[in-house]
Design a protein around this motif. Structure first.
Motif, PDB file in Angstrom:
ATOM      1  N   ALA A 180      44.569  27.687   2.237  1.00  0.00           N
ATOM      2  CA  ALA A 180      43.381  27.115   2.887  1.00  0.00           C
ATOM      3  C   ALA A 180      43.562  25.794   3.440  1.00  0.00           C
ATOM      4  O   ALA A 180      43.158  25.519   4.548  1.00  0.00           O
ATOM      5  N   SER A 181      44.560  25.062   2.889  1.00  0.00           N
ATOM      6  CA  SER A 181      44.894  23.707   3.390  1.00  0.00           C
ATOM      7  C   SER A 181      45.810  23.939   4.799  1.00  0.00           C
ATOM      8  O   SER A 181      45.825  22.652   5.377  1.00  0.00           O
ATOM      9  N   ASN A 182      46.213  25.105   5.135  1.00  0.00           N
ATOM     10  CA  ASN A 182      46.970  25.160   6.268  1.00  0.00           C
ATOM     11  C   ASN A 182      46.185  25.624   7.353  1.00  0.00           C
ATOM     12  O   ASN A 182      46.651  25.835   8.479  1.00  0.00           O
ATOM     13  N   LEU A 183      44.801  26.031   7.034  1.00  0.00           N
ATOM     14  CA  LEU A 183      44.180  26.482   8.217  1.00  0.00           C
ATOM     15  C   LEU A 183      43.784  25.545   9.178  1.00  0.00           C
ATOM     16  O   LEU A 183      43.426  24.275   8.552  1.00  0.00           O
ATOM     17  N   PRO A 184      43.237  25.922  10.311  1.00  0.00           N
ATOM     18  CA  PRO A 184      42.692  24.858  11.235  1.00  0.00           C
ATOM     19  C   PRO A 184      41.500  24.648  10.707  1.00  0.00           C
ATOM     20  O   PRO A 184      40.631  25.250  10.128  1.00  0.00           O
ATOM     21  N   ASP A 185      40.952  23.457  11.270  1.00  0.00           N
ATOM     22  CA  ASP A 185      39.582  22.754  10.881  1.00  0.00           C
ATOM     23  C   ASP A 185      38.486  23.813  11.471  1.00  0.00           C
ATOM     24  O   ASP A 185      38.862  24.723  12.476  1.00  0.00           O
ATOM     25  N   SER A 186      37.361  23.932  10.864  1.00  0.00           N
ATOM     26  CA  SER A 186      36.335  24.937  11.256  1.00  0.00           C
ATOM     27  C   SER A 186      35.262  24.068  11.430  1.00  0.00           C
ATOM     28  O   SER A 186      34.878  22.994  10.765  1.00  0.00           O
ATOM     29  N   PRO A 187      34.304  24.462  12.530  1.00  0.00           N
ATOM     30  CA  PRO A 187      32.932  23.897  12.558  1.00  0.00           C
ATOM     31  C   PRO A 187      32.036  23.921  11.110  1.00  0.00           C
ATOM     32  O   PRO A 187      31.049  23.286  11.251  1.00  0.00           O
ATOM     33  N   PHE A 188      32.361  24.645  10.321  1.00  0.00           N
ATOM     34  CA  PHE A 188      31.669  24.822   9.166  1.00  0.00           C
ATOM     35  C   PHE A 188      31.957  23.856   7.929  1.00  0.00           C
ATOM     36  O   PHE A 188      31.810  24.085   6.893  1.00  0.00           O
ATOM     37  N   ALA A 189      33.296  23.154   8.327  1.00  0.00           N
ATOM     38  CA  ALA A 189      33.844  22.195   7.340  1.00  0.00           C
ATOM     39  C   ALA A 189      32.858  21.179   6.853  1.00  0.00           C
ATOM     40  O   ALA A 189      31.894  20.583   7.978  1.00  0.00           O
ATOM     41  N   SER A 190      32.881  20.774   5.859  1.00  0.00           N
ATOM     42  CA  SER A 190      31.912  19.576   5.662  1.00  0.00           C
ATOM     43  C   SER A 190      32.396  18.051   5.928  1.00  0.00           C
ATOM     44  O   SER A 190      33.614  18.214   5.791  1.00  0.00           O
ATOM     45  N   PHE A 191      31.703  17.306   5.983  1.00  0.00           N
ATOM     46  CA  PHE A 191      31.768  15.875   6.244  1.00  0.00           C
ATOM     47  C   PHE A 191      30.781  15.026   5.995  1.00  0.00           C
ATOM     48  O   PHE A 191      29.778  15.559   5.916  1.00  0.00           O
ATOM     49  N   SER A 192      30.944  13.800   5.512  1.00  0.00           N
ATOM     50  CA  SER A 192      29.734  13.000   5.196  1.00  0.00           C
ATOM     51  C   SER A 192      29.674  11.769   6.280  1.00  0.00           C
ATOM     52  O   SER A 192      30.691  11.306   6.653  1.00  0.00           O
ATOM     53  N   VAL A 193      28.471  11.008   6.566  1.00  0.00           N
ATOM     54  CA  VAL A 193      28.580  10.042   7.005  1.00  0.00           C
ATOM     55  C   VAL A 193      27.876   8.937   6.332  1.00  0.00           C
ATOM     56  O   VAL A 193      26.918   9.112   5.667  1.00  0.00           O
ATOM     57  N   ARG A 194      28.635   7.640   6.410  1.00  0.00           N
ATOM     58  CA  ARG A 194      28.071   6.596   5.514  1.00  0.00           C
ATOM     59  C   ARG A 194      28.574   5.217   6.119  1.00  0.00           C
ATOM     60  O   ARG A 194      29.422   5.107   7.320  1.00  0.00           O
ATOM     61  N   ALA A 195      28.003   4.284   5.618  1.00  0.00           N
ATOM     62  CA  ALA A 195      28.318   2.819   6.127  1.00  0.00           C
ATOM     63  C   ALA A 195      29.800   2.710   5.788  1.00  0.00           C
ATOM     64  O   ALA A 195      30.449   2.991   4.518  1.00  0.00           O
ATOM     65  N   ALA A 196      30.480   2.088   6.786  1.00  0.00           N
ATOM     66  CA  ALA A 196      31.911   1.503   6.285  1.00  0.00           C
ATOM     67  C   ALA A 196      32.114   0.295   5.506  1.00  0.00           C
ATOM     68  O   ALA A 196      31.154  -0.382   5.392  1.00  0.00           O
ATOM     69  N   CYS A 197      33.261   0.461   4.599  1.00  0.00           N
ATOM     70  CA  CYS A 197      33.463  -0.847   4.040  1.00  0.00           C
ATOM     71  C   CYS A 197      34.843  -1.249   4.425  1.00  0.00           C
ATOM     72  O   CYS A 197      35.669  -0.658   5.201  1.00  0.00           O
ATOM     73  N   ALA A 198      35.161  -2.428   3.738  1.00  0.00           N
ATOM     74  CA  ALA A 198      36.679  -2.880   4.134  1.00  0.00           C
ATOM     75  C   ALA A 198      37.621  -2.106   3.754  1.00  0.00           C
ATOM     76  O   ALA A 198      38.659  -2.383   4.813  1.00  0.00           O
ATOM     77  N   ALA A 199      37.685  -1.264   2.921  1.00  0.00           N
ATOM     78  CA  ALA A 199      38.772  -0.375   2.417  1.00  0.00           C
ATOM     79  C   ALA A 199      38.971   0.704   3.674  1.00  0.00           C
ATOM     80  O   ALA A 199      39.938   1.260   3.645  1.00  0.00           O
TER      81      ALA A 199
END
Length: 160
Positions: free
Chosen positions: A7-26
């Protein structure tokens, strides 16, 4: 010898999850890479300075990032403005909006704008504004699809 996860070799999918958050120094190194995609002629962001500024953001500014498994996919900055001429009515200005060129079309920009609008509403803003370079037709189409409409004329004075 263990095999790599297929699965790590598959292209990204529109169904892949991600999160939105406030940025930090790191986030500074990843943010610097994203911000370089805004303009080929823009200077390379100073990563240590970016980290320092992210650690001490004023309450009137929020930097948002979209991330998946520690990898930054996009970012935008939200700035609060209080208008003296309108009894201190508040608006927010969206700046530095960029989604990694390899991650576009997956809903990341939409999620960033939705989170920015949510934050602007929480600040009591009556509008969310942005400006974009006049020759970025794809960006204009995207912003219109998100509900942004032309409003006035944006002019800039380059200062030495």
């Amino acid at each position: 010898m263990p095999q790599a996860d297929p699965a790590s070799n598959l292209p990204d999918s529109p169904f892949a999850s991600f999160s939105v958050r406030a940025a930090c120094a790191a986030d500074a190194p990843g943010l610097a890479k994203l911000l370089q995609q805004l303009g080929a002629n823009d200077p390379c962001p100073d990563t240590p300075l970016l980290a320092l500024r992210l650690a001490e953001l004023p309450a009137s500014r929020e930097v948002l990032v979209a991330e998946r498994q520690g990898h930054l996919l996009g970012t935008c900055t939200l700035n609060l403005i209080e208008h003296l001429a309108h009894d201190f009515a508040r608006s927010a200005v969206l700046e530095d909006m960029v989604v990694d060129h390899q991650q576009r079309g997956l809903g990341i920009g939409q999620a960033l704008i939705e989170k920015a609008a949510e934050r602007a509403r929480a600040w009591g803003c009556y509008k969310l504004a942005l400006s974009t370079h006049q020759d970025r037709a794809d960006a204009h189409q995207f912003y219109r699809a998100m509900g942004f409409q032309p409003h006035g004329i944006s002019l800039a004075l380059t200062l030495p």
